[in-house]
Write a protein that holds these residues in place. Sequence first.
Motif, short mmCIF file in Angstrom:
data_model
loop_
_atom_site.label_atom_id
_atom_site.label_comp_id
_atom_site.label_asym_id
_atom_site.label_seq_id
_atom_site.Cartn_x
_atom_site.Cartn_y
_atom_site.Cartn_z
N SER A 161 0.86 -1.19 0.00
CA SER A 161 0.00 0.00 0.00
C SER A 161 0.88 1.22 0.00
O SER A 161 1.65 1.45 0.92
CB SER A 161 -0.89 -0.01 1.24
OG SER A 161 -1.67 1.15 1.30
N ILE A 162 0.80 2.00 -1.07
CA ILE A 162 1.69 3.15 -1.24
C ILE A 162 0.85 4.40 -1.37
O ILE A 162 -0.09 4.44 -2.15
CB ILE A 162 2.57 2.98 -2.48
CG1 ILE A 162 3.37 1.66 -2.34
CG2 ILE A 162 3.51 4.15 -2.65
CD1 ILE A 162 4.13 1.29 -3.57
N GLY A 183 14.57 -1.29 -4.91
CA GLY A 183 13.43 -1.76 -4.12
C GLY A 183 12.35 -2.36 -4.98
O GLY A 183 11.81 -3.44 -4.68
N PHE A 184 12.01 -1.67 -6.09
CA PHE A 184 10.96 -2.19 -6.96
C PHE A 184 11.38 -3.51 -7.60
O PHE A 184 10.59 -4.47 -7.64
CB PHE A 184 10.60 -1.19 -8.05
CG PHE A 184 9.63 -1.78 -9.05
CD1 PHE A 184 8.30 -1.95 -8.72
CD2 PHE A 184 10.09 -2.21 -10.30
CE1 PHE A 184 7.42 -2.54 -9.63
CE2 PHE A 184 9.22 -2.79 -11.19
CZ PHE A 184 7.88 -2.95 -10.86
N SER A 241 8.85 6.18 -0.33
CA SER A 241 7.89 5.14 -0.65
C SER A 241 8.35 3.81 -0.07
O SER A 241 9.49 3.68 0.39
CB SER A 241 7.74 5.00 -2.17
OG SER A 241 8.91 4.40 -2.73
N ARG A 242 7.47 2.84 -0.10
CA ARG A 242 7.83 1.52 0.41
C ARG A 242 8.85 0.82 -0.47
O ARG A 242 9.62 -0.02 0.00
CB ARG A 242 6.57 0.67 0.59
CG ARG A 242 5.79 1.09 1.81
CD ARG A 242 4.50 0.35 2.00
NE ARG A 242 3.86 0.83 3.23
CZ ARG A 242 2.59 0.68 3.50
NH1 ARG A 242 1.79 0.11 2.64
NH2 ARG A 242 2.09 1.13 4.64
N PHE A 243 8.86 1.13 -1.74
CA PHE A 243 9.90 0.58 -2.60
C PHE A 243 11.27 1.08 -2.15
O PHE A 243 12.25 0.34 -2.18
CB PHE A 243 9.67 0.98 -4.06
CG PHE A 243 8.49 0.30 -4.69
CD1 PHE A 243 8.23 -1.04 -4.47
CD2 PHE A 243 7.64 1.00 -5.52
CE1 PHE A 243 7.15 -1.68 -5.06
CE2 PHE A 243 6.56 0.38 -6.11
CZ PHE A 243 6.32 -0.96 -5.89
N PHE A 244 11.33 2.33 -1.73
CA PHE A 244 12.58 2.89 -1.24
C PHE A 244 13.01 2.15 0.03
O PHE A 244 14.19 1.82 0.20
CB PHE A 244 12.42 4.38 -0.94
CG PHE A 244 13.70 5.06 -0.54
CD1 PHE A 244 14.55 5.59 -1.50
CD2 PHE A 244 14.06 5.17 0.79
CE1 PHE A 244 15.74 6.21 -1.13
CE2 PHE A 244 15.24 5.79 1.17
CZ PHE A 244 16.09 6.31 0.20
N ALA A 245 12.06 1.86 0.92
CA ALA A 245 12.36 1.13 2.16
C ALA A 245 12.91 -0.26 1.84
O ALA A 245 13.89 -0.71 2.45
CB ALA A 245 11.11 1.02 3.03
N ARG A 304 7.95 0.15 9.55
CA ARG A 304 6.54 -0.16 9.27
C ARG A 304 6.38 -0.75 7.87
O ARG A 304 5.70 -1.76 7.67
CB ARG A 304 5.70 1.10 9.40
CG ARG A 304 4.20 0.91 9.12
CD ARG A 304 3.53 2.24 8.93
NE ARG A 304 4.07 2.95 7.77
CZ ARG A 304 4.36 4.24 7.75
NH1 ARG A 304 4.20 4.99 8.83
NH2 ARG A 304 4.83 4.80 6.64
N ASP A 305 7.04 -0.15 6.90
CA ASP A 305 6.89 -0.60 5.52
C ASP A 305 7.58 -1.93 5.27
O ASP A 305 7.11 -2.73 4.44
CB ASP A 305 7.42 0.47 4.57
CG ASP A 305 6.57 1.73 4.60
OD1 ASP A 305 5.39 1.64 4.97
OD2 ASP A 305 7.09 2.81 4.25
N LEU A 306 8.67 -2.19 5.96
CA LEU A 306 9.32 -3.49 5.82
C LEU A 306 8.46 -4.59 6.41
O LEU A 306 8.43 -5.72 5.90
CB LEU A 306 10.69 -3.47 6.49
CG LEU A 306 11.76 -2.63 5.79
CD1 LEU A 306 13.06 -2.65 6.58
CD2 LEU A 306 12.00 -3.12 4.36
#
Length: 295
Positions: A8-9, A117-118, A202-206, A240-242
Amino acid sequence: MATVASLSICGVTQSSPDRKISLPSSDPYAFRVRTNFSFHSITLRASNSTSTSRFVVHCMSTGTDPPPVSETKLKFLNAYKRPIPSIYNTVLQELIVQQHLMRYKKTYRYDAVFALGFVTVYDQLMEGYPSDDDREAIFQAYVKALNEDPQQYRADAQRLEAWARAQNAGSLVEFSSKAGESEEILKDIAERAGGSGSFSYSRFFAVGLFRLLELANATEPTVLEKLCAALNINKKSVDRDLDVYRNLLSKLVQAKELLKEYVEREKKKREERIEPQKANEAVKIVLAENQYASK
């Protein structure tokens, strides 16, 4: 079948394609606004007992308006027209919607950590896909649908992976005091995240950050904390995102196992149905041979 979670981004908001705001008709100045992504039209109408005047202002798009999500999805479907198994397609469709919203945020700017990340997420999600060629073709169609370069994604991800394998916990965190292409990428991110430029977390960055630590064999929480501080990134957001990412992979593995069991069960049923047919055919052949021999 197990429920497949999805990343979820956070994304940008979009206005309604046709929205009007009107004052009561009794007001001497009627004001109407019609908005969408392609133009803005403002109409002012002044009326009295003898005359009516109308003034229209058209504000044409400057080319920076984001395309609708439906356009991105259609580009993906047109680029890759073969059917995708539902277990993968469900995740891909949700992922491309969420990445579209992130991709067209005003603060978005591509960087290699995001690409890493992506690529990591995609390769994990599509692990076990029936065809390697199709898996790469889907990747190409997906990234191009977002008006970005899949070759750049792959190249940047591979470059950072190679660099991270040569690092350790200390050298990874101390990138700001070192020279090199990858170090310069991290320095640029730190500057932008610190407020000197455009940066959109973003979560991809995480996931990209975690992948760097993983390849450098430096996955201790303290190292992640130091790296986040050096990059001016909020560690709580990364943690959180991981957790979301790990949960997604766990549920996807469960779903794939259920799918594998289903396929094996159906294969066994087909074989069980075929065996009696083969036996009947064999009996018919034997009987026919006996009849022929008795003549």
